[in-house]
Design a protein around this motif. Structure first.
Motif, PDB file in Angstrom:
ATOM      1  N   UNK A  41       0.918  -1.072   0.104  1.00  0.00           N
ATOM      2  CA  UNK A  41       0.146   0.060   0.167  1.00  0.00           C
ATOM      3  C   UNK A  41       0.817   1.045  -0.014  1.00  0.00           C
ATOM      4  N   UNK A  42       2.287   1.066   0.453  1.00  0.00           N
ATOM      5  CA  UNK A  42       2.846   2.486   0.285  1.00  0.00           C
ATOM      6  C   UNK A  42       4.449   2.007  -0.119  1.00  0.00           C
ATOM      7  N   UNK A  43       5.195   2.652  -1.039  1.00  0.00           N
ATOM      8  CA  UNK A  43       6.430   2.418  -1.308  1.00  0.00           C
ATOM      9  C   UNK A  43       7.337   3.741  -0.522  1.00  0.00           C
ATOM     10  N   UNK A  44       8.355   3.338  -0.131  1.00  0.00           N
ATOM     11  CA  UNK A  44       9.262   4.454   0.492  1.00  0.00           C
ATOM     12  C   UNK A  44      10.825   4.265  -0.173  1.00  0.00           C
ATOM     13  N   UNK A  45      11.311   5.499  -0.519  1.00  0.00           N
ATOM     14  CA  UNK A  45      12.577   5.538  -0.983  1.00  0.00           C
ATOM     15  C   UNK A  45      13.531   6.468  -0.050  1.00  0.00           C
ATOM     16  N   UNK A  46      14.768   6.659  -0.241  1.00  0.00           N
ATOM     17  CA  UNK A  46      15.528   7.640   0.282  1.00  0.00           C
ATOM     18  C   UNK A  46      15.617   8.927   0.131  1.00  0.00           C
ATOM     19  N   UNK A  47      16.161   9.657   0.774  1.00  0.00           N
ATOM     20  CA  UNK A  47      16.117  11.285   0.435  1.00  0.00           C
ATOM     21  C   UNK A  47      17.439  11.905   0.885  1.00  0.00           C
ATOM     22  N   UNK A  48      17.689  13.155  -0.004  1.00  0.00           N
ATOM     23  CA  UNK A  48      18.729  13.999   0.639  1.00  0.00           C
ATOM     24  C   UNK A  48      18.442  15.393   1.336  1.00  0.00           C
ATOM     25  N   UNK A  49      19.251  15.694   2.414  1.00  0.00           N
ATOM     26  CA  UNK A  49      18.941  17.125   2.768  1.00  0.00           C
ATOM     27  C   UNK A  49      19.881  18.013   1.888  1.00  0.00           C
ATOM     28  N   UNK A  50      18.975  19.067   1.575  1.00  0.00           N
ATOM     29  CA  UNK A  50      19.691  20.089   0.767  1.00  0.00           C
ATOM     30  C   UNK A  50      19.489  21.426   1.477  1.00  0.00           C
ATOM     31  N   UNK A  51      20.905  21.937   1.734  1.00  0.00           N
ATOM     32  CA  UNK A  51      20.866  23.384   2.317  1.00  0.00           C
ATOM     33  C   UNK A  51      20.632  24.594   1.302  1.00  0.00           C
TER      34      UNK A  51
ATOM     35  N   UNK B 165      16.231  -3.221   1.891  1.00  0.00           N
ATOM     36  CA  UNK B 165      15.244  -3.101   0.728  1.00  0.00           C
ATOM     37  C   UNK B 165      14.355  -4.444   0.956  1.00  0.00           C
ATOM     38  N   UNK B 166      13.154  -4.345   0.617  1.00  0.00           N
ATOM     39  CA  UNK B 166      12.305  -5.649   0.480  1.00  0.00           C
ATOM     40  C   UNK B 166      10.868  -5.236   0.986  1.00  0.00           C
ATOM     41  N   UNK B 167      10.107  -6.195   1.033  1.00  0.00           N
ATOM     42  CA  UNK B 167       8.731  -5.986   1.273  1.00  0.00           C
ATOM     43  C   UNK B 167       8.308  -6.510   2.836  1.00  0.00           C
ATOM     44  N   UNK B 168       7.532  -5.942   3.395  1.00  0.00           N
ATOM     45  CA  UNK B 168       7.339  -5.979   4.808  1.00  0.00           C
ATOM     46  C   UNK B 168       5.695  -5.974   5.346  1.00  0.00           C
ATOM     47  N   UNK B 169       5.335  -6.795   5.936  1.00  0.00           N
ATOM     48  CA  UNK B 169       3.868  -6.651   6.662  1.00  0.00           C
ATOM     49  C   UNK B 169       4.121  -5.281   7.458  1.00  0.00           C
TER      50      UNK B 169
ATOM     51  N   UNK C 220       0.817  -3.570   3.631  1.00  0.00           N
ATOM     52  CA  UNK C 220       2.184  -4.020   3.438  1.00  0.00           C
ATOM     53  C   UNK C 220       2.891  -2.689   2.894  1.00  0.00           C
ATOM     54  N   UNK C 221       4.251  -2.842   3.152  1.00  0.00           N
ATOM     55  CA  UNK C 221       5.251  -1.743   2.887  1.00  0.00           C
ATOM     56  C   UNK C 221       6.376  -2.393   1.925  1.00  0.00           C
ATOM     57  N   UNK C 222       6.782  -1.319   1.093  1.00  0.00           N
ATOM     58  CA  UNK C 222       8.130  -1.794   0.426  1.00  0.00           C
ATOM     59  C   UNK C 222       9.097  -0.578   0.476  1.00  0.00           C
ATOM     60  N   UNK C 223      10.311  -1.172   0.819  1.00  0.00           N
ATOM     61  CA  UNK C 223      11.318  -0.002   0.883  1.00  0.00           C
ATOM     62  C   UNK C 223      12.356  -0.299  -0.243  1.00  0.00           C
ATOM     63  N   UNK C 224      12.661   0.897  -0.557  1.00  0.00           N
ATOM     64  CA  UNK C 224      13.685   0.918  -1.915  1.00  0.00           C
ATOM     65  C   UNK C 224      14.852   1.946  -1.553  1.00  0.00           C
TER      66      UNK C 224
END
Length: 408
Positions: free
Chosen positions: A159-169, A216-220, A280-284
């Motif tokens: 139901x949701x996919x999440x990725x990484x991020x950068x902090x930018x000043x 990374x992976x699929x998780x309950x 379910x959640x998927x992380x990349x």
């Protein structure tokens, strides 16, 4: 045909940033998308920039409305969205190439759609047996009658996919020329119509931090909350709403919207309430999303807002709704600090009277969710130990005096 992705961008006085934001979305390689920019009553040249962009970006839809705040603008965009999936990006942030494709492919790797073009290492749909085998290694029992999660169950859907991020000043400077980008600094120059034709407003963007999910992976949902939620919360990968691909079917069915009464913490509130509805959640990995931090003093959280403490208490309610009967010691500590931080901000702002502070503290101590949190939290240092001791007395005057001593 790929499922359409709706990208909603609220914009308020964003003339110097909205072009970079929109073009970072328009240049994504994912073909089925719409870019909905909601101009929330901007008083600068945002409308002019958007009108120019409409001639260059076919997928761009512009909605103009009276100023109602960022939640109101996001909701207007969600209401207008026609896609299956949703991404929300603030008008001063931007995304890197490949983000949309990576998130959609990850979302679809368990939802019966053949995924193509994986750059993140997530298994394709035909390899989900491997994912199931790995996820079933978790110890546990069956789903409880009160709606608890199956321990070790692989979710039937994501139901949701999440990725990484950068902090930018970000630093904005006036210049008579275009400063070339160098090193880790990007330069985005935009002509300032009110100045001489040769003068430009230079936005210097410097990467100050990079964050990725732990694996990374699929998780309950249950496994995700226990295994990865605290670390990702610390890295702002939970509280940041723009590194996520949401399912608009869930948002529509559950009538989820941003709380327009909240002027701060509204993004955390939305994320927590959405995750509560997930299976379910998927992380990349991949720091696709660029979260732009402006000069000190420009952020809403850098100074106390009159409703900041009450909004933090709303987040506590969301937290218990999300974790149910299984809140963790790690997250209890983080939520405890989250509320106390907003309480402390009152004492850093000389414009807030003592009467206002006392009233806010009384409200905090009478909040059922916070009272539960005070009883459950395990202090981890002298400051939180002292705070818990005082708060357990229920004496608002005593806590008020304690804060005056700490923050004077």
């Amino acid at each position: 045909m790929r499922e359409k992705v709706s990208i909603v961008v609220p914009a308020y006085n964003a003339e110097n940033t909205i072009e970079k934001c929109v073009m970072s979305i328009a240049m994504q390689d994912y073909p089925e998308k719409e870019i909905i920019v909601v101009n929330d009553g901007s008083a600068d040249g945002t409308e002019k920039v958007l009108n120019e962009l409409r001639g260059r970006v076919n997928e761009l839809v512009v909605i103009s409305k009276r100023n109602g705040g960022v939640s109101s603008a996001r909701n207007a965009g969600i209401n207008a969205a026609t896609g299956r999936y949703l991404i929300t990006i603030d008008g001063d942030d931007y995304i890197d190439p490949g983000m949309i494709t990576a998130l959609v492919d990850a979302m679809n790797c368990r939802n019966g759609v053949t995924a193509t073009g994986y750059s993140s290492g997530i298994e394709k749909a035909e390899d989900t047996a491997t994912i199931e085998k790995e996820n079933n290694k978790i110890d546990g029992d069956s789903k409880s009658a009160d709606g608890g999660f199956n321990k070790g169950n692989v979710p039937e859907r994501i139901d949701v996919a999440m990725c990484g991020m950068k902090y930018v000043e970000s630093t904005d400077k006036e210049s008579f020329g275009h400063k070339e980008a160098g090193g880790n600094t990007e330069t985005n120059a935009a002509l300032n119509a009110d100045c001489d034709k040769t003068r430009v407003t230079v936005q210097e963007l410097k990467v100050t931090g990079k964050f990725n999910p732990p694996e990374e992976g699929v998780f309950s949902k249950r496994e995700f909350l226990k295994k990865h939620f605290p670390k990702m919360y610390d890295d702002h990968l939970i509280t940041t709403h723009s590194n996520k691909l949401y399912d608009l079917d869930i948002i529509r069915k559950q009538e989820l919207r941003y709380d327009e009464g909240m002027k701060i913490n509204e993004d955390i509130d939305f994320v927590f309430r959405y995750l509560e509805k997930c299976e379910g959640v998927v992380l990349i990995k991949g720091e696709y999303m660029n979260y732009v931090q402006h000069a000190a003093g420009e952020s809403l959280v850098s100074t106390y807002q009159s409703h900041g403490l009450s909004s933090a208490l709303t987040v506590i309610k969301d937290y218990y709704d999300l974790f149910g009967n299984e809140p963790t010691d790690e997250m209890n500590q983080r939520m405890f600090v989250h509320v106390l931080s907003f309480a402390g901000l009152m004492y850093k702002n000389p414009e807030i009277s003592n009467d206002e502070r006392k009233k806010a503290i009384e409200g905090m101590l009478s909040d059922d969710g916070f009272k539960r949190l005070v009883e459950m939290v395990k202090p981890y240092d002298l400051k939180t130990t002292a705070a818990k001791m005082v708060l357990r007395t229920g004496n608002s005057k005593l806590y008020h005096l304690m804060c005056k001593c700490i923050y004077r």
